[in-house]
Design a protein around this motif. Sequence first.
Motif, PDB file in Angstrom:
ATOM      1  N   ALA A 102       0.842  -1.201   0.000  1.00 21.46           N
ATOM      2  CA  ALA A 102       0.000   0.000   0.000  1.00 21.46           C
ATOM      3  C   ALA A 102       0.875   1.249   0.000  1.00 21.46           C
ATOM      4  O   ALA A 102       2.010   1.236   0.502  1.00 21.46           O
ATOM      5  N   PRO A 103       0.368   2.350  -0.520  1.00 22.64           N
ATOM      6  CA  PRO A 103       1.186   3.567  -0.632  1.00 22.64           C
ATOM      7  C   PRO A 103       1.637   4.096   0.725  1.00 22.64           C
ATOM      8  O   PRO A 103       0.847   4.205   1.658  1.00 22.64           O
ATOM      9  N   ASP A 104       2.931   4.402   0.814  1.00 18.68           N
ATOM     10  CA  ASP A 104       3.441   5.094   2.001  1.00 18.68           C
ATOM     11  C   ASP A 104       4.496   6.127   1.622  1.00 18.68           C
ATOM     12  O   ASP A 104       5.179   6.686   2.481  1.00 18.68           O
ATOM     13  N   GLY A 105       4.628   6.369   0.315  1.00 23.36           N
ATOM     14  CA  GLY A 105       5.575   7.378  -0.152  1.00 23.36           C
ATOM     15  C   GLY A 105       6.950   6.846  -0.476  1.00 23.36           C
ATOM     16  O   GLY A 105       7.774   7.571  -1.035  1.00 23.36           O
ATOM     17  N   SER A 106       7.222   5.586  -0.167  1.00 22.68           N
ATOM     18  CA  SER A 106       8.542   5.026  -0.452  1.00 22.68           C
ATOM     19  C   SER A 106       8.560   4.405  -1.850  1.00 22.68           C
ATOM     20  O   SER A 106       7.517   4.164  -2.459  1.00 22.68           O
ATOM     21  N   ALA A 107       9.763   4.109  -2.324  1.00 19.97           N
ATOM     22  CA  ALA A 107       9.928   3.658  -3.713  1.00 19.97           C
ATOM     23  C   ALA A 107       9.390   2.268  -3.970  1.00 19.97           C
ATOM     24  O   ALA A 107       9.146   1.906  -5.122  1.00 19.97           O
ATOM     25  N   GLN A 108       9.198   1.459  -2.939  1.00 20.84           N
ATOM     26  CA  GLN A 108       8.787   0.073  -3.130  1.00 20.84           C
ATOM     27  C   GLN A 108       7.292  -0.131  -2.928  1.00 20.84           C
ATOM     28  O   GLN A 108       6.825  -1.266  -2.888  1.00 20.84           O
ATOM     29  N   THR A 109       6.544   0.925  -2.813  1.00 19.93           N
ATOM     30  CA  THR A 109       5.105   0.803  -2.592  1.00 19.93           C
ATOM     31  C   THR A 109       4.342   1.391  -3.771  1.00 19.93           C
ATOM     32  O   THR A 109       4.891   2.122  -4.600  1.00 19.93           O
ATOM     33  N   SER A 110       3.060   1.075  -3.843  1.00 16.87           N
ATOM     34  CA  SER A 110       2.239   1.571  -4.936  1.00 16.87           C
ATOM     35  C   SER A 110       2.046   3.080  -4.832  1.00 16.87           C
ATOM     36  O   SER A 110       2.201   3.676  -3.755  1.00 16.87           O
ATOM     37  N   LEU A 111       1.726   3.676  -5.943  1.00 18.33           N
ATOM     38  CA  LEU A 111       1.492   5.120  -6.030  1.00 18.33           C
ATOM     39  C   LEU A 111      -0.013   5.349  -5.939  1.00 18.33           C
ATOM     40  O   LEU A 111      -0.766   4.855  -6.774  1.00 18.33           O
ATOM     41  N   GLN A 112      -0.437   6.104  -4.967  1.00 21.75           N
ATOM     42  CA  GLN A 112      -1.865   6.234  -4.705  1.00 21.75           C
ATOM     43  C   GLN A 112      -2.576   6.985  -5.822  1.00 21.75           C
ATOM     44  O   GLN A 112      -2.191   8.093  -6.201  1.00 21.75           O
ATOM     45  N   LEU A 113      -3.632   6.345  -6.365  1.00 20.77           N
ATOM     46  CA  LEU A 113      -4.532   6.991  -7.313  1.00 20.77           C
ATOM     47  C   LEU A 113      -5.776   7.484  -6.606  1.00 20.77           C
ATOM     48  O   LEU A 113      -6.282   8.559  -6.895  1.00 20.77           O
ATOM     49  N   ASP A 114      -6.293   6.667  -5.708  1.00 22.32           N
ATOM     50  CA  ASP A 114      -7.388   7.057  -4.816  1.00 22.32           C
ATOM     51  C   ASP A 114      -7.393   6.082  -3.646  1.00 22.32           C
ATOM     52  O   ASP A 114      -6.418   5.353  -3.438  1.00 22.32           O
ATOM     53  N   ASP A 115      -8.470   6.056  -2.883  1.00 22.99           N
ATOM     54  CA  ASP A 115      -8.510   5.195  -1.703  1.00 22.99           C
ATOM     55  C   ASP A 115      -8.662   3.718  -2.056  1.00 22.99           C
ATOM     56  O   ASP A 115      -8.501   2.853  -1.187  1.00 22.99           O
ATOM     57  N   THR A 116      -8.987   3.421  -3.304  1.00 21.60           N
ATOM     58  CA  THR A 116      -9.190   2.034  -3.734  1.00 21.60           C
ATOM     59  C   THR A 116      -7.989   1.473  -4.475  1.00 21.60           C
ATOM     60  O   THR A 116      -7.554   0.341  -4.207  1.00 21.60           O
ATOM     61  N   PHE A 117      -7.443   2.244  -5.396  1.00 16.79           N
ATOM     62  CA  PHE A 117      -6.406   1.740  -6.291  1.00 16.79           C
ATOM     63  C   PHE A 117      -5.131   2.573  -6.221  1.00 16.79           C
ATOM     64  O   PHE A 117      -5.153   3.772  -5.916  1.00 16.79           O
ATOM     65  N   ALA A 314       5.420 -18.102 -12.857  1.00 15.25           N
ATOM     66  CA  ALA A 314       6.395 -18.324 -11.790  1.00 15.25           C
ATOM     67  C   ALA A 314       7.294 -17.105 -11.619  1.00 15.25           C
ATOM     68  O   ALA A 314       7.675 -16.454 -12.606  1.00 15.25           O
ATOM     69  N   ASN A 315       7.585 -16.782 -10.363  1.00 13.98           N
ATOM     70  CA  ASN A 315       8.567 -15.746 -10.028  1.00 13.98           C
ATOM     71  C   ASN A 315       8.306 -14.428 -10.744  1.00 13.98           C
ATOM     72  O   ASN A 315       9.222 -13.825 -11.304  1.00 13.98           O
ATOM     73  N   GLN A 316       7.060 -13.979 -10.698  1.00 14.84           N
ATOM     74  CA  GLN A 316       6.757 -12.729 -11.400  1.00 14.84           C
ATOM     75  C   GLN A 316       7.281 -11.512 -10.649  1.00 14.84           C
ATOM     76  O   GLN A 316       7.432 -10.439 -11.240  1.00 14.84           O
ATOM     77  N   GLY A 317       7.587 -11.664  -9.371  1.00 16.70           N
ATOM     78  CA  GLY A 317       8.107 -10.546  -8.598  1.00 16.70           C
ATOM     79  C   GLY A 317       6.988  -9.687  -8.034  1.00 16.70           C
ATOM     80  O   GLY A 317       5.797  -9.967  -8.208  1.00 16.70           O
ATOM     81  N   ALA A 318       7.388  -8.626  -7.375  1.00 13.22           N
ATOM     82  CA  ALA A 318       6.420  -7.703  -6.782  1.00 13.22           C
ATOM     83  C   ALA A 318       6.779  -6.287  -7.231  1.00 13.22           C
ATOM     84  O   ALA A 318       6.583  -5.937  -8.382  1.00 13.22           O
ATOM     85  N   ALA A 319       7.324  -5.472  -6.332  1.00 12.15           N
ATOM     86  CA  ALA A 319       7.729  -4.124  -6.719  1.00 12.15           C
ATOM     87  C   ALA A 319       8.912  -4.153  -7.678  1.00 12.15           C
ATOM     88  O   ALA A 319       9.119  -3.223  -8.457  1.00 12.15           O
ATOM     89  N   THR A 320       9.691  -5.223  -7.606  1.00 11.16           N
ATOM     90  CA  THR A 320      10.796  -5.428  -8.548  1.00 11.16           C
ATOM     91  C   THR A 320      10.671  -6.835  -9.123  1.00 11.16           C
ATOM     92  O   THR A 320       9.892  -7.650  -8.650  1.00 11.16           O
ATOM     93  N   GLY A 321      11.433  -7.100 -10.161  1.00  9.21           N
ATOM     94  CA  GLY A 321      11.393  -8.417 -10.767  1.00  9.21           C
ATOM     95  C   GLY A 321      10.977  -8.364 -12.226  1.00  9.21           C
ATOM     96  O   GLY A 321      10.878  -7.290 -12.831  1.00  9.21           O
ATOM     97  N   ALA A 322      10.707  -9.528 -12.799  1.00  7.05           N
ATOM     98  CA  ALA A 322      10.435  -9.631 -14.227  1.00  7.05           C
ATOM     99  C   ALA A 322       9.204  -8.840 -14.637  1.00  7.05           C
ATOM    100  O   ALA A 322       9.220  -8.107 -15.632  1.00  7.05           O
ATOM    101  N   LEU A 323       8.115  -8.980 -13.900  1.00 10.21           N
ATOM    102  CA  LEU A 323       6.904  -8.252 -14.262  1.00 10.21           C
ATOM    103  C   LEU A 323       7.108  -6.747 -14.117  1.00 10.21           C
ATOM    104  O   LEU A 323       6.657  -5.962 -14.963  1.00 10.21           O
ATOM    105  N   ALA A 324       7.790  -6.325 -13.070  1.00 19.18           N
ATOM    106  CA  ALA A 324       8.055  -4.901 -12.883  1.00 19.18           C
ATOM    107  C   ALA A 324       8.838  -4.327 -14.061  1.00 19.18           C
ATOM    108  O   ALA A 324       8.574  -3.208 -14.514  1.00 19.18           O
TER     109      ALA A 324
END
Length: 448
Positions: A102-117, A314-324
Amino acid sequence: MRNESKEHTMSTPHTLPRRQILQTLVGLGGWLVSQAQVKDAMQFVASSPEETRSRGQNDVKESTQGRLVVVFLRGAYDGLSALVPHGDPSYYALRPNIAIAAPDGSAQTSLQLDDTFGLHPAMAALLPLWQQGVLGVIPCAGSPDATRSHFDAQHHWETGLPGKSSAANGWMNSLVGLRPNSRALGVGEANPLILAGSAPVQLVPRGQAATRAGSMGDERTHDAVLRLYAGQDALSKAFRAGADSRLQTSQTLTEAQMSMQTNMVDARQMAAADNGAGPAKGLLLDAQHLATLMRRDPHLRYGFLSAGGWDTHANQGAATGALANNLRALADTLVQLRRDFSQANDMVLVVSEFGRTSAENGSRGTDHGHGNAFWLMGSQVNGGRWHGRWDGLAQGQLHEGRDLPVHHDFRAVLAQVLRRSQGLTLTQLDGLFPGYAWDHALDGLTRA
């Protein structure tokens, strides 16, 4: 016997080997039309203006038409990583290892669009477009057919006929047929089904191959082929048009590439290459080629791009990795496309054949799902917000207890876009997408 001997040894006045000529002609065919047969090309070349009008091609209002670009992510990209439902606790329960924080302003978290996404941090380049109101998304769109077969689902999307896998024209080719004096351009794939049909299209190889003229760049071969097809019949005219197209395309892109050497988008394309995101990394260059050709030829009104590498079991990653890495390359591509397609009614769509499971699997990846996030970009998009229905990820809200549902038929989304950006009538939309229903829940998708 003497004449027969001559026939086998004299191919052209330059005595080029017949095999070389045939290889040139085969290679040229892909630059002529899509999967349409030569007969289709002949019919188009031979059509009179009166015949063209009789097909109903003048029904579209010229004043409303913008350019349309479709970006197809083959392999089923994970929309729940791109558009992060950080406001739903079920998301984190379903994906303990690969969820985007969830967004907290750090580089490894999502960027807030609104309260849902929120937006995946690798797609940060898109945040300004969201804030400008030119980028929007439908969280739960897709095909009403529940197949999890890549082949079948892509067929349904490209023909506009869910549940039917028989031979059919691509819906973008049919769209070109509604527009006089227009063509479609496909960059990357040899024969995308979405462009198949009798309307004229131009196909360009992916990457640096697009800047090479091939066998037609050889003067002797070029002259020999043109001598073979020097007549005024429809077939000869069609082949000459293909030859001219390939040479002009390679020349145009080579010149454009030289002028861009000191003005590349940014260094992230190279970073993506270093991280191994081959197919998605190449999307940016293909987008640049597509924009260059469409900018220099006003008859090219419809563009198609695609990228593979999205089937992340397999191994899609999260904030980093192949999908990122792939998502970063996609974001860079969309930024480039926004620069090049920003006229009033231009639209860029990002689609995939289906989504992925809401829960991660035992290999820290995701499997084939159903509904998915459908992105739209353009000045007429009512952007900076998401559209349609979203019920969350509680098990009772999921398709078969595992996937995002399809609340909005992809054809209904396309109908909204084509009515607004292309001025298509409801009758024309019914012909393009037989059996679809207008979705009033999406009436706010585009600006009034």
